[in-house]
Design a protein around this motif. Structure first.
Motif, short mmCIF file in Angstrom:
data_model
loop_
_atom_site.label_atom_id
_atom_site.label_comp_id
_atom_site.label_asym_id
_atom_site.label_seq_id
_atom_site.Cartn_x
_atom_site.Cartn_y
_atom_site.Cartn_z
N VAL B 294 -29.69 -8.00 30.78
CA VAL B 294 -28.84 -7.55 31.89
C VAL B 294 -27.96 -8.71 32.33
CG1 VAL B 294 -28.79 -6.56 34.22
CG2 VAL B 294 -30.65 -5.98 32.66
N GLU B 295 -26.68 -8.48 32.49
CA GLU B 295 -25.75 -9.51 32.97
C GLU B 295 -24.68 -8.83 33.81
OE1 GLU B 295 -23.37 -11.08 29.63
OE2 GLU B 295 -24.20 -9.40 28.51
N SER B 296 -23.90 -9.62 34.49
CA SER B 296 -22.82 -9.06 35.31
C SER B 296 -21.76 -8.46 34.40
CB SER B 296 -22.20 -10.15 36.18
OG SER B 296 -23.18 -10.66 37.05
N PHE B 297 -21.21 -7.34 34.87
CA PHE B 297 -20.17 -6.68 34.08
C PHE B 297 -18.88 -7.50 34.11
CE2 PHE B 297 -16.51 -3.72 33.96
CZ PHE B 297 -16.66 -3.29 32.66
N ASP B 298 -18.30 -7.68 32.94
CA ASP B 298 -17.04 -8.43 32.82
C ASP B 298 -16.06 -7.54 32.05
OD1 ASP B 298 -14.93 -10.03 32.11
OD2 ASP B 298 -16.17 -11.78 31.65
N ARG B 299 -15.03 -7.07 32.78
CA ARG B 299 -14.10 -6.10 32.19
C ARG B 299 -13.44 -6.64 30.92
NH1 ARG B 299 -12.40 -1.62 34.46
NH2 ARG B 299 -13.18 -2.26 36.49
N GLN B 304 -16.61 -1.91 25.23
CA GLN B 304 -17.03 -0.73 24.47
C GLN B 304 -18.53 -0.49 24.55
OE1 GLN B 304 -15.98 -0.77 20.29
NE2 GLN B 304 -15.57 1.42 20.36
N GLU B 305 -18.88 0.66 25.09
CA GLU B 305 -20.29 1.05 25.08
C GLU B 305 -20.63 1.61 23.70
OE1 GLU B 305 -20.76 3.82 28.29
OE2 GLU B 305 -21.15 2.22 29.73
N GLY B 306 -21.88 1.56 23.33
CA GLY B 306 -22.28 2.13 22.04
C GLY B 306 -23.39 1.33 21.40
N GLY B 307 -23.56 1.54 20.12
CA GLY B 307 -24.67 0.87 19.45
C GLY B 307 -24.38 0.57 18.00
N ALA B 308 -25.27 -0.16 17.40
CA ALA B 308 -25.16 -0.48 15.98
C ALA B 308 -26.56 -0.71 15.45
CB ALA B 308 -24.31 -1.72 15.77
N TRP B 316 -28.05 -1.06 21.75
CA TRP B 316 -27.38 -0.05 22.57
C TRP B 316 -26.84 -0.74 23.82
CZ3 TRP B 316 -25.21 4.43 22.21
CH2 TRP B 316 -24.99 5.22 23.34
N MET B 317 -25.56 -0.54 24.09
CA MET B 317 -24.93 -1.21 25.23
C MET B 317 -24.29 -0.18 26.16
SD MET B 317 -23.12 -4.40 23.31
CE MET B 317 -22.41 -3.34 22.09
N ARG B 318 -24.43 -0.43 27.44
CA ARG B 318 -23.79 0.47 28.40
C ARG B 318 -23.56 -0.25 29.73
NH1 ARG B 318 -28.02 3.40 31.78
NH2 ARG B 318 -26.36 4.81 32.36
N ARG B 319 -22.58 0.24 30.44
CA ARG B 319 -22.31 -0.31 31.77
C ARG B 319 -23.20 0.42 32.77
NH1 ARG B 319 -16.60 -0.33 35.17
NH2 ARG B 319 -17.49 -1.32 37.02
N MET B 320 -23.68 -0.34 33.75
CA MET B 320 -24.51 0.25 34.80
C MET B 320 -24.06 -0.35 36.13
SD MET B 320 -28.62 0.40 34.68
CE MET B 320 -29.53 1.04 36.05
N GLU B 321 -23.24 0.41 36.83
CA GLU B 321 -22.62 -0.07 38.07
C GLU B 321 -21.91 -1.39 37.78
OE1 GLU B 321 -25.90 -0.15 40.80
OE2 GLU B 321 -26.22 2.00 40.63
N SER B 322 -22.32 -2.45 38.46
CA SER B 322 -21.61 -3.72 38.24
C SER B 322 -22.34 -4.61 37.22
CB SER B 322 -21.48 -4.46 39.57
OG SER B 322 -22.77 -4.71 40.10
N TYR B 323 -23.16 -3.96 36.39
CA TYR B 323 -23.92 -4.72 35.39
C TYR B 323 -23.62 -4.19 33.98
CZ TYR B 323 -26.48 -6.51 39.38
OH TYR B 323 -26.79 -7.10 40.56
N TRP B 324 -23.87 -5.03 33.03
CA TRP B 324 -23.75 -4.65 31.62
C TRP B 324 -25.13 -4.81 30.99
CZ3 TRP B 324 -20.27 -2.14 28.86
CH2 TRP B 324 -20.30 -2.22 27.46
N VAL B 325 -25.63 -3.72 30.44
CA VAL B 325 -26.99 -3.72 29.89
C VAL B 325 -26.93 -3.61 28.37
CG1 VAL B 325 -29.22 -2.53 29.89
CG2 VAL B 325 -27.86 -2.62 31.99
N THR B 326 -27.62 -4.52 27.70
CA THR B 326 -27.72 -4.47 26.23
C THR B 326 -29.18 -4.33 25.85
OG1 THR B 326 -25.82 -5.94 26.06
CG2 THR B 326 -27.14 -5.65 24.08
#
Lengths: 213, 347
Positions: B294-299, B304-308, B316-326
């Motif tokens: 979990v880290e702060s979201f940086d525009r 790009q959300e998604g996975g590999a 799998w990566m996605r934005r969660m409010e003001s956070y970026w979750v990988t």
């Protein structure tokens, strides 16, 4: 020493016996010198000739001359059939395989016979009904399959492009760094001890390969 | 007729069949209890089986020295390495020299690892906590609840007689494993990670191995020291991770993902390169693990959300409010998504 008269047609023993087969095989391999002239292909029965041809085939395959083998076998059988046709009256009941007799005796119709047209028409109708019924049954499944495909396409758009070349697979170096973090601190497995470490050390990510360059 | 039937065994046989069918249809509690206890007994037997196999494999690595070539292959390619393994029953040392990719040498002494990158003359020194947790994992992680084991006969691997053990997941939240272990010692010679359809996602195996090879621990120790010796002009990077708890960082998992337990949590990761994720939360089911970063979201960076998928590892990566979750783990993608759904910010 085994004698070839064991496989000669005039002997009392069954031509299908394993002794016959062994003797023929040995003779063809050159292991039997005595009595080899006693084997006469022209006078042998079908089973013995088939064995003779088979052993020829096996021998040639083992000598890696497969293309020649086919020619040899075909030539031999054609020659044998010619010989049979010459010596056997057409009406006589001979030792031809049962299947050949059936083929000869079965009725033959011309390709443009009304009977064939009737059969073809009936088959076409059956085929149309079958295809229609299949389409009717599978329509909802196809729809859901199309939806799944479109959602898969949507998901694929989100996939990160991954290179297939070499070890530098992940183009996003930040994601690669997280993969390394996971490997170093996140792996928690009972298989980690014996095999996991070797696996991770062998398959390094791009970050590990080029760290701080 | 009935009287005749009653006196004969046929009547008893028919009536017992009818009663059996009726009980099976209605699911009589007494029978269900018996079935449950049978299942439990069977599971206990399997539990012992899986754990005993894993223990045997682990012990083999502590008691046998070996030298060999190790090959890892997956959807991204093939890598190989030369392996030297030394041990004395307590201490374990390993040297892994990569034969593909950039030249690098990894030497492990128990849970201490030094990776030397020859091109950049850099050494990464780290402590891998996971390497020292084996015995406790067997008791705490609940492996038998998540996997069963089936012995699949014997095969030869890398010139050794091996027993194949299939570790089969009990649900679709995890992958299965096929393990080929040396028949005499239990050493893992080959390992496959397989999906629900039996497709091999990743395979690692010895292509050749010399068991009981004369590999000396002191030689490996000397090399390990040399590879991280700054006086030889080597740049040494020491990774540091500060332990924390997810609750202290303000994160919870609303409902646990079946079979996975929280193992540990780090913050302030410092690898000396790239950015630093603010938190890494680790989960495990005993064989597979998942990291939540979990880290702060940086525009500008998180576009790009998604996975590999890389071998058996999914991301799998996605934005969660003001956070970026990988999320990263050796699990199917739906499992990572389940973690993402259950992750919640508390404050």
């Amino acid at each position: 020493m085994q004698k070839m008269n064991k496989i000669a047609p005039k002997t009392d023993k069954s031509p299908h016996s394993s002794q016959d087969a062994e003797a023929l095989s040995a003779w063809m391999d050159g292991h039997i010198q005595d009595g080899c002239n006693e084997f006469d292909p022209a006078g042998a029965d079908v089973a013995q000739l088939q064995k003779w041809a088979d052993y020829h085939f096996i021998g040639e395959v083992m000598r890696a001359q497969i293309s020649d083998v086919r020619v040899t076998q075909t030539t031999f059988l054609a020659r044998w059939q010619d010989e049979r046709n010459k010596t056997t009256p057409p009406t006589a009941k001979n030792s031809l395989p049962q299947q050949e007799e059936q083929i000869v005796s079965s009725p033959v119709f011309a390709a443009n016979s009304p009977r064939w047209r009737l059969v073809a028409g009936a088959l076409a109708v059956v085929l149309m009904v079958g295809v229609s019924w299949k389409l009717f049954l599978t329509q909802p499944a196809n729809q859901s399959s199309q939806m799944a495909q479109s959602s898969q396409v949507e998901a694929d758009r989100n996939l990160i492009v991954v290179s297939q070349q070499g070890n530098a697979m992940v183009r996003d170096p930040e994601l690669d760094a997280l993969l390394m973090r996971h490997k170093q601190l996140g792996t928690s497995s009972a298989l980690q001890g014996p095999a996991g470490f070797l696996r991770s050390a062998t398959f390094a990510t791009a970050v590990e390969s080029g760290i701080s360059r | 007729v009935i009287a005749v039937l009653q006196t004969s065994g046929l009547f008893r046989r028919i009536s017992s069949l009818l009663i059996g069918a009726l009980l099976a249809l209605t699911g009589t509690p007494a029978l269900a209890g018996t079935a449950a206890s049978d299942t439990q007994a069977s599971r206990d037997a399997t539990a012992q089986n899986v754990n005993e196999w894993l223990r045997r494999m682990h012990e083999a690595g502590r008691k046998r020295t070996y030298l060999g070539t190790y090959v890892v292959s997956n959807n991204l390619g093939i890598s190989s390495a030369r392996i030297w393994h030394a041990c004395d029953g307590v201490q374990t040392m390993e040297r892994v020299e990569a034969l593909t990719g950039a030249p690098r040498s990894t030497i492990r002494h128990n849970d201490q690892v030094v990776t030397y990158l020859a091109d950049s003359k850099t050494a990464v020194v780290e402590k891998r906590e996971s390497l020292g947790q084996f015995p406790s994992l067997l008791g705490s992680a609940g492996i038998p609840e998540n996997y069963s084991a089936k012995l699949r006969g014997e095969e030869r691997v890398a010139g050794q007689d091996a027993q194949r053990l299939d570790i089969v997941p009990r649900d679709n939240l995890r992958y299965g494993y096929r393990v080929w272990a040396d028949k005499a010692s239990g050493l893992v010679l080959k390992l496959q990670t397989v999906d629900a359809n039996g497709g091999v996602l990743e395979e690692s195996a010895f292509s050749e191995i010399q068991l009981d090879a004369p590999v000396k621990m002191e030689n490996l120790s000397r090399l390990m020291r040399a590879n991280s010796d700054e006086s030889r002009g080597i740049k040494v990077i020491k990774t540091q991770a500060q332990k924390t708890t997810a609750a202290a960082e303000g994160w919870v998992i609303k409902n646990p993902v079946s079979g996975f337990k929280a193992m540990r949590c780090y913050k302030g990761l410092n690898a000396g390169q790239l950015r630093e994720p603010s938190m890494q939360w680790v989960f495990s089911d005993g064989l597979a693990s998942v990291s939540i970063f979990v880290e702060s979201f940086d525009r500008s960076r998180h576009t790009q959300e998604g996975g590999a998928r890389m071998g058996a590892t999914q991301t799998w990566m996605r934005r969660m409010e003001s956070y970026w979750v990988t999320l990263v783990g050796e699990v199917p993608l739906p499992t990572l998504k389940a973690f993402a759904v259950e992750l919640e910010r508390k404050h």
